[in-house]
Design a protein around this motif. Structure first.
Motif, PDB file in Angstrom:
ATOM      1  N   ASP A   1      -5.511 -11.929   4.246  1.00 48.40           N
ATOM      2  CA  ASP A   1      -4.410 -11.791   3.294  1.00 48.40           C
ATOM      3  C   ASP A   1      -4.126 -10.319   3.017  1.00 48.40           C
ATOM      4  O   ASP A   1      -2.977  -9.879   3.011  1.00 48.40           O
ATOM      5  CB  ASP A   1      -4.754 -12.533   2.003  1.00 48.40           C
ATOM      6  CG  ASP A   1      -3.610 -12.559   1.019  1.00 48.40           C
ATOM      7  OD1 ASP A   1      -2.467 -12.807   1.454  1.00 48.40           O
ATOM      8  OD2 ASP A   1      -3.856 -12.318  -0.183  1.00 48.40           O
ATOM      9  N   HIS A   2      -5.179  -9.551   2.794  1.00 51.55           N
ATOM     10  CA  HIS A   2      -5.026  -8.113   2.534  1.00 51.55           C
ATOM     11  C   HIS A   2      -4.394  -7.415   3.740  1.00 51.55           C
ATOM     12  O   HIS A   2      -3.484  -6.589   3.588  1.00 51.55           O
ATOM     13  CB  HIS A   2      -6.390  -7.499   2.204  1.00 51.55           C
ATOM     14  CG  HIS A   2      -6.347  -6.039   1.922  1.00 51.55           C
ATOM     15  ND1 HIS A   2      -5.807  -5.531   0.768  1.00 51.55           N
ATOM     16  CD2 HIS A   2      -6.764  -4.966   2.656  1.00 51.55           C
ATOM     17  CE1 HIS A   2      -5.900  -4.211   0.792  1.00 51.55           C
ATOM     18  NE2 HIS A   2      -6.460  -3.848   1.922  1.00 51.55           N
TER      19      HIS A   2
ATOM     20  N   ILE B   1     -10.624 -15.101   4.654  1.00 47.19           N
ATOM     21  CA  ILE B   1      -9.245 -15.393   4.244  1.00 47.19           C
ATOM     22  C   ILE B   1      -8.711 -14.260   3.367  1.00 47.19           C
ATOM     23  O   ILE B   1      -7.571 -13.831   3.529  1.00 47.19           O
ATOM     24  CB  ILE B   1      -9.168 -16.755   3.525  1.00 47.19           C
ATOM     25  CG1 ILE B   1      -9.367 -17.888   4.533  1.00 47.19           C
ATOM     26  CG2 ILE B   1      -7.848 -16.924   2.794  1.00 47.19           C
ATOM     27  CD1 ILE B   1      -9.520 -19.256   3.909  1.00 47.19           C
ATOM     28  N   ASP B   2      -9.535 -13.758   2.445  1.00 49.29           N
ATOM     29  CA  ASP B   2      -9.115 -12.636   1.604  1.00 49.29           C
ATOM     30  C   ASP B   2      -8.805 -11.401   2.442  1.00 49.29           C
ATOM     31  O   ASP B   2      -7.813 -10.699   2.186  1.00 49.29           O
ATOM     32  CB  ASP B   2     -10.205 -12.303   0.569  1.00 49.29           C
ATOM     33  CG  ASP B   2     -10.337 -13.359  -0.506  1.00 49.29           C
ATOM     34  OD1 ASP B   2      -9.411 -14.181  -0.653  1.00 49.29           O
ATOM     35  OD2 ASP B   2     -11.380 -13.365  -1.189  1.00 49.29           O
ATOM     36  N   GLN B   3      -9.641 -11.133   3.451  1.00 44.68           N
ATOM     37  CA  GLN B   3      -9.397  -9.972   4.307  1.00 44.68           C
ATOM     38  C   GLN B   3      -8.106 -10.138   5.106  1.00 44.68           C
ATOM     39  O   GLN B   3      -7.332  -9.189   5.250  1.00 44.68           O
ATOM     40  CB  GLN B   3     -10.574  -9.762   5.255  1.00 44.68           C
ATOM     41  CG  GLN B   3     -11.810  -9.229   4.567  1.00 44.68           C
ATOM     42  CD  GLN B   3     -12.981  -9.073   5.522  1.00 44.68           C
ATOM     43  OE1 GLN B   3     -12.930  -9.503   6.673  1.00 44.68           O
ATOM     44  NE2 GLN B   3     -14.057  -8.480   5.035  1.00 44.68           N
TER      45      GLN B   3
ATOM     46  N   SER C   1      -2.495  -8.776   6.029  1.00 43.23           N
ATOM     47  CA  SER C   1      -1.093  -9.186   6.210  1.00 43.23           C
ATOM     48  C   SER C   1      -0.183  -8.422   5.257  1.00 43.23           C
ATOM     49  O   SER C   1       0.935  -8.065   5.615  1.00 43.23           O
ATOM     50  CB  SER C   1      -0.935 -10.698   6.014  1.00 43.23           C
ATOM     51  OG  SER C   1      -1.131 -11.054   4.669  1.00 43.23           O
ATOM     52  N   LYS C   2      -0.667  -8.136   4.050  1.00 45.56           N
ATOM     53  CA  LYS C   2       0.126  -7.326   3.121  1.00 45.56           C
ATOM     54  C   LYS C   2       0.301  -5.910   3.655  1.00 45.56           C
ATOM     55  O   LYS C   2       1.387  -5.331   3.561  1.00 45.56           O
ATOM     56  CB  LYS C   2      -0.543  -7.295   1.744  1.00 45.56           C
ATOM     57  CG  LYS C   2      -0.441  -8.609   0.998  1.00 45.56           C
ATOM     58  CD  LYS C   2      -1.153  -8.564  -0.327  1.00 45.56           C
ATOM     59  CE  LYS C   2      -1.089  -9.928  -1.004  1.00 45.56           C
ATOM     60  NZ  LYS C   2      -1.879  -9.965  -2.221  1.00 45.56           N
TER      61      LYS C   2
END
Length: 186
Positions: A58-59, A54-56, A61-62
């Motif tokens: 999110d990163h 999920i963190d990856q 998508s930014k």
């Protein structure tokens, strides 16, 4: 007597069978608890892995949003950017001409953040470009300050500009005061 011994023996056998059943049940319970413990630790690993994924995402998508913004900026300013490169050599004036050209195509009121996205420059440079645009084309470009020192740059086309020329000179005094405040900010 033999019958008594037989009874005692039967009692001991029954007691041994009960103990054996209890021991087997205890072993089964221990194995079940151990299996549950293994399953929980595997699920915890899955949850940790899912959190990292999920963190990856999110990163990423930014990063995609940043790239979209850059692509949008590049698509909106190429025709104006080409003409400004031919003009003056000063980079600030080039950015200013680009900004005025963009605002001429899409008149309206823009915040500093919106102009950062449009021009692809840092905030400090955009503020300098905003000031320079107000100096270069004061009849169309107006620089104002909103709440919490938020800056706005407005472009008024020539047809709307004629109605505003009839306003009093107090607006020009207000604009001069605003320019002084903006200069002190940067």
């Amino acid at each position: 007597m033999f019958e008594e011994l037989l009874e005692v023996y039967k009692d001991k056998v029954a007691e041994s069978e009960r103990e054996l059943e209890e021991n087997q049940a205890m072993v089964g319970l221990i194995m079940a608890v151990e299996n549950m413990s293994k399953m929980l630790s595997m699920k915890q690993q899955d949850v940790d892995l899912l959190g990292r994924l999920i963190d990856q995402v999110d990163h990423l998508s930014k990063e995609v949003a940043d790239l979209k913004s850059q692509m949008k900026t590049r698509q909106t300013r190429p025709s104006v950017a080409r003409t400004s490169k031919v003009g003056e050599g000063n980079a600030l004036d080039g950015h200013t001409e680009t900004l005025i050209g963009l605002m001429r195509e899409r008149p309206g009121r823009y915040t500093t953040s919106e102009l950062v996205d449009m021009l692809g420059l840092n905030k400090t440079t955009v503020i300098s470009v905003m000031k320079r645009a107000a100096e270069m084309d004061p009849s169309h470009v107006k620089l104002t300050q909103g709440k919490r020192r938020k800056l706005y740059l407005s472009y008024t086309p020539e047809d709307q500009d004629q109605g505003e020329r009839t306003e009093s000179d107090s607006d020009s005094d207000e604009a001069d005061r605003m320019r002084l405040e903006l200069m002190s900010m940067t």
